[in-house]
Design an enzyme around this catalytic site. Structure first.
Site, PDB file in Angstrom:
ATOM      1  N   GLN A 130      42.536  52.393  39.395  1.00 29.33           N
ATOM      2  CA  GLN A 130      43.272  52.201  38.120  1.00 29.33           C
ATOM      3  C   GLN A 130      42.356  51.848  37.589  1.00 29.33           C
ATOM      4  O   GLN A 130      41.997  50.915  37.371  1.00 29.33           O
ATOM      5  CB  GLN A 130      44.282  51.684  38.624  1.00 29.33           C
ATOM      6  N   GLY A 131      41.757  52.710  36.523  1.00 26.71           N
ATOM      7  CA  GLY A 131      40.670  52.709  35.121  1.00 26.71           C
ATOM      8  C   GLY A 131      41.646  52.771  33.925  1.00 26.71           C
ATOM      9  O   GLY A 131      41.298  52.922  32.641  1.00 26.71           O
ATOM     10  N   SER A 133      42.199  48.787  32.367  1.00 28.29           N
ATOM     11  CA  SER A 133      40.972  48.143  31.650  1.00 28.29           C
ATOM     12  C   SER A 133      39.773  48.250  30.956  1.00 28.29           C
ATOM     13  O   SER A 133      39.386  48.840  31.231  1.00 28.29           O
ATOM     14  CB  SER A 133      40.888  46.397  32.467  1.00 28.29           C
ATOM     15  N   SER A 165      40.396  47.457  40.086  1.00 36.38           N
ATOM     16  CA  SER A 165      40.605  47.280  41.847  1.00 36.38           C
ATOM     17  C   SER A 165      39.723  48.001  43.326  1.00 36.38           C
ATOM     18  O   SER A 165      40.501  49.353  43.051  1.00 36.38           O
ATOM     19  CB  SER A 165      42.147  46.963  42.394  1.00 36.38           C
ATOM     20  N   GLU A 248      58.602  49.330  39.717  1.00 40.90           N
ATOM     21  CA  GLU A 248      58.238  48.259  39.929  1.00 40.90           C
ATOM     22  C   GLU A 248      60.014  48.796  40.890  1.00 40.90           C
ATOM     23  O   GLU A 248      60.921  48.408  40.081  1.00 40.90           O
ATOM     24  CB  GLU A 248      58.472  47.537  38.727  1.00 40.90           C
ATOM     25  N   SER A 371      49.372  39.001  32.371  1.00 39.82           N
ATOM     26  CA  SER A 371      49.217  38.087  32.700  1.00 39.82           C
ATOM     27  C   SER A 371      50.358  36.882  32.695  1.00 39.82           C
ATOM     28  O   SER A 371      51.578  37.754  32.025  1.00 39.82           O
ATOM     29  CB  SER A 371      48.223  37.502  31.382  1.00 39.82           C
ATOM     30  N   GLU A 373      51.035  34.889  30.170  1.00 41.15           N
ATOM     31  CA  GLU A 373      51.264  34.700  29.132  1.00 41.15           C
ATOM     32  C   GLU A 373      52.316  35.498  28.454  1.00 41.15           C
ATOM     33  O   GLU A 373      52.870  35.361  27.791  1.00 41.15           O
ATOM     34  CB  GLU A 373      49.914  34.076  28.753  1.00 41.15           C
TER      35      GLU A 373
END
Ligand code: FAD
Lengths: 392, 373
Positions: A130-131, A133, A165, A248, A371, A373
């Site tokens: 997966q590209g 970020s 990953s 999900e 994240s 947050e």
């Protein structure tokens, strides 16, 4: 934990149990429980195990038959994940394509793309990364800068991706690119499928804090892919990407939580060995760790029950990741404390035991996939309806 | 797998919520909190007559409707949300349960119909000065005389003991723990002293018995297992109530965070507040899993699982409600610290729930023991 999903899936379950009993043997059995969503341990064995699963037609249980799946329903997918986790089979190396890209293509891909890409995924013939970020686009994914320009029948892509990953193993990447150079933020983005075996793609491993070369940085310099490799529409890449992140189905949490349950049980054993149960403070934290995993279980079951009865998942589905990731980290800290000085000694070449690895890798769980947050922002804004922060 | 609610259960929730919105709004809660009896008999009879809430999970042969604990849990959750005052918990979660779990068919036939019809207010008198909810905490003694059994000693912190028509009293007899029934009206030698409570929405009473005649329920000395099971059920129902209370506190916090402006923008746009609210929701949803897990266990009927789920639910939901109720005050700032604002009602209810059936530490220890840790 024993769950019965009802008579409708009992034959399916029994077939799977028999198959696992016959095939999860030898080297595969020795690698029970090895690997994780961001754990590259024993990669070759896990890949071989995926091939074994593929030969048994256990990959893509819910995918349509025309693409090599079994065409079964959500309940069978759940039963599969549950029995699989119960048998503690090695973590699938192909999970990225199975859980993210595949469902995305099924939902948004063209017929030609589905025909071309789905069967090799199930045959473990092509691996994916997966590209999304980039160095400048993490939580704020909408600020991606990797450019893609149309040249005849091709897209030409330049930029840098990071934290991919299992990137070093990837034959293909699905990348979020900016195709409209004038655009800002969510507009003008396009999702492209890009082969890695070409001069314009350079993939360098990045060593993570556990000492594994698991994720990677990807340098794209005039990398090429076909005009037909756009998923969804040109300029609509944000929608496509969000659909991936939105996939999900509750099936992924179940195996994760069974792993956590095993860790909690082993924590209790360790505490007993160390006599830590007599210490009231430790005892309290140990019981709380057990409570957390039990709550994760019930939370997942609530979501699964809603999904299988066609209801919209409740608020617990939006808070489950935040809870699981933070509590799993606490469990790791506690396990390391209980392990004492022996837990501080690693093997040769920074070889880690299960406990050490799980603890270190748990630190990523509150970062990737949104994240903690960002999770709190999403819960606050999208679920509770609190106002967004004004943009400067 | 049936870990979700049916349409009928959603409907039940709706009906109870709108009933309580009318009969247990803030003004009514404040009125009853200030009142020494803290109970509205008219509403109590409507709860029984219109909705059948007192007998919801009581089998039909005793005048109930024979629904499950998941259904009853929905009512307790809504009661918690509305801070319902009065003897619902004492009567339904404690007394009716104790009758269902004691080995005395005649007593059930005699006593449960009064409860389900709304005629009888009942409670369980178990705790004494020590405040303990375990077998060892029971010191009050019962003696068999020529005229039958008599109780001597004191019970305290008894929920709604000042109102109860029927007292179920746990007492020590020569062969162990036994359960007794006392009809409170004109019972000889019974003195009832209401205790002023920090949480004024839930009243407590001290009961003194001086040779008070009582009816033995079941065989002498065999009551503890049934009582322990009653406390497990009540723990789960209380957990559902705590989830409801916490949800209401979060709703209030979120509503205020959208309205209140500082520095020229709603305070809910600041992450310090937004993230606190998100954490409150996470806490509540986790507590919901703990409570619902207990309700499902009760309906499934596996005794070991019930014992574990009940201790877990009390441990977790107690702490969650208290934390969320405290955070609600924090989100409100100064106004949340006033007597005028309802935020303190939730905090105080949270604190009283936390000790009502034993503290979180006590339940955590029960859980550890039940898990063999
Ligand atoms: C093990 C691992 C595997 C990964 N795999 C992949 C992969 O396969 N493909 C891929 O594309 N990406 C992958 N990622 C990347 C992951 O999605 C990002 O790390 C993540 O989105 C966070 O971005 P960042 O690392 O740039 O951190 P930043 O976004 O810079 O965040 C740094 C800190 O600031 C906080 N922060 C940021 N914005 C806000 C805000 N608005 N409010 C409050 N706090 C904020 C964050 O929560 C964090 O604590 C992986 C990451 C890890 C750790």
């Amino acid at each position: 934990m024993e769950l019965d999903f009802g008579p409708a899936v009992r034959d399916f379950r029994d077939e799977l149990r028999d198959w696992l009993a016959a095939h999860l043997v030898g080297e595969f059995a020795e690698h029970r429980g090895v690997g994780g969503p961001t754990d590259g341990a024993a990669w070759e064995v896990r890949l071989a195990w995926d091939c074994e699963l593929s030969a048994g037609r256990w990959l893509g249980v819910g995918w349509p038959q025309e693409y090599g799946g079994r065409g079964l329903g959500l309940l069978e997918e759940i039963v599969f994940e549950y029995e699989y986790a119960r048998a503690n089979a090695p973590y699938r190396a192909t999970v990225n394509a199975l859980d993210l890209l595949g469902p995305m293509l099924l939902q948004m891909g063209s017929e030609a793309q589905k025909k071309r890409f789905l069967p090799p995924i199930l045959a473990v013939g092509e691996l994916w990364g997966q590209g999304f970020s980039e160095p400048g686009a993490g939580s704020d994914l909408a600020s991606v800068r990797t450019r893609a320009e149309r040249e005849g029948e091709e897209w030409v892509v330049s930029g840098q991706k990071v934290w991919t990953s299992f990137g070093v193993h990837a034959d293909w990447l699905y990348v979020l690119t900016r195709t409209d150079p004038q655009s800002v933020r969510h507009k003008g983005l396009t999702l492209l499928l890009l082969p890695t075996d070409q001069p314009g793609v350079e993939i360098r491993p990045i060593r993570n804090l556990a000492g594994q070369d698991e994720f990677a940085e990807v340098f794209l310099s005039d990398a090429r892919t076909g005009a037909d490799m756009v998923v969804g529409e040109v300029g609509q890449g944000w929608r496509t990407a969000m659909a991936t992140l939105g996939i999900e189905r509750g099936t992924t949490l179940l195996p994760q939580q069974l792993t956590f349950e095993r860790e909690a049980e082993s924590l209790i054993d360790l505490a007993r060995e160390r006599g830590a149960l007599d210490d009231p403070m430790l005892r309290r934290r140990i019981v709380d760790a057990w409570i957390s995993v039990r709550i994760m279980r019930t939370t997942n079951l609530r979501t699964l029950a809603e999904l299988t009865t066609g209801r919209t998942p409740g608020a617990q589905a939006t808070t489950a990741k935040l809870y699981a990731s933070t509590r799993h980290q606490q469990l790791g800290y506690l396990a390391m404390e209980l392990a004492g000085p022996a837990g501080q000694i690693v093997g040769e070449n920074y070889g880690l035991d299960t406990r050490q690895r799980s603890f270190l890798l748990s630190l990523a769980e509150t970062i990737y996939g949104g994240s903690s947050e960002i999770q709190r922002n999403i819960i606050g804004e999208q679920f509770l309806g609190l106002p967004k922060e004004p943009r400067p | 797998m049936d870990l979700t609610f049916s349409e009928e259960q959603d409907e039940l929730r709706k009906v109870v919520r709108s009933f309580l919105a009318k009969h247990s709004d803030e003004a009514e809660v404040r009125r009853l909190a200030a009142d020494e009896r803290g109970h509205d008999p008219v509403v109590w009879r409507r709860m029984a007559g219109q909705l059948g809430l007192q007998g919801l999970a009581v089998p039909e042969e005793y005048g109930g409707s024979g629904f499950g604990y998941v259904d009853l849990g929905i009512v307790f959750e809504e009661a918690g949300r509305a801070l319902l005052c009065g003897p619902y918990f004492a009567t339904v979660a404690l007394a009716a349960e104790a009758l269902l779990r004691c080995d005395d068919e005649a007593a059930r036939t005699d006593l449960l119909p009064g409860i389900t019809s709304g005629e009888t207010v009942a409670t369980l008198a178990l705790t004494e000065e020590s405040g303990r909810w375990d077998e060892q905490g029971i010191r009050l003694t019962a003696r068999e005389t020529a005229d039958g059994w008599q109780l001597t000693g004191a019970k305290t912190y008894v929920p709604d003991g000042h109102l109860a028509d029927l007292l179920l009293v746990a007492a020590r007899t020569p062969s162990g723990i036994s359960l007794f029934a006392v009809a409170a009206a004109d019972a000889p030698g019974l003195t009832r002293t209401p205790l002023p409570t920090l949480d004024q929405t839930r009243k407590q009473t001290r009961l003194e018995f001086a040779g008070t005649p009582a009816r033995l329920l079941g065989a002498e000395g065999t009551a503890w297992p049934g009582l322990a099971r009653t406390l497990a059920t009540a723990s789960v129902l209380l957990a559902a109530e705590q989830v409801g209370g916490a949800s209401a506190a979060l709703d209030a916090a979120v509503e205020y965070a959208k309205l209140r402006e500082q520095y020229g923008r709603p305070i809910g746009s600041f992450q310090g507040i937004k993230h606190k609210c998100a954490d409150m929701l996470m806490e509540i949803e986790s507590a919901r899993s703990a409570a619902y897990g207990g309700l499902w266990a009760l309906d499934a009927g596996d005794e070991r699982e019930i014992a574990v789920a009940a201790a877990l639910a009390q441990t977790f939901c107690s702490e969650a409600f208290t934390r969320v109720a405290g955070d609600n005050i924090q989100v409100h700032g100064g106004i949340g610290f006033t007597w005028e604002h309802p935020a303190h009602l939730y905090l105080k209810r949270a604190k009283s729930c936390e000790v009502l059936l034993g503290t979180p530490s006590y339940h955590r220890e029960l859980l550890a023991t039940r898990l063999g840790i």
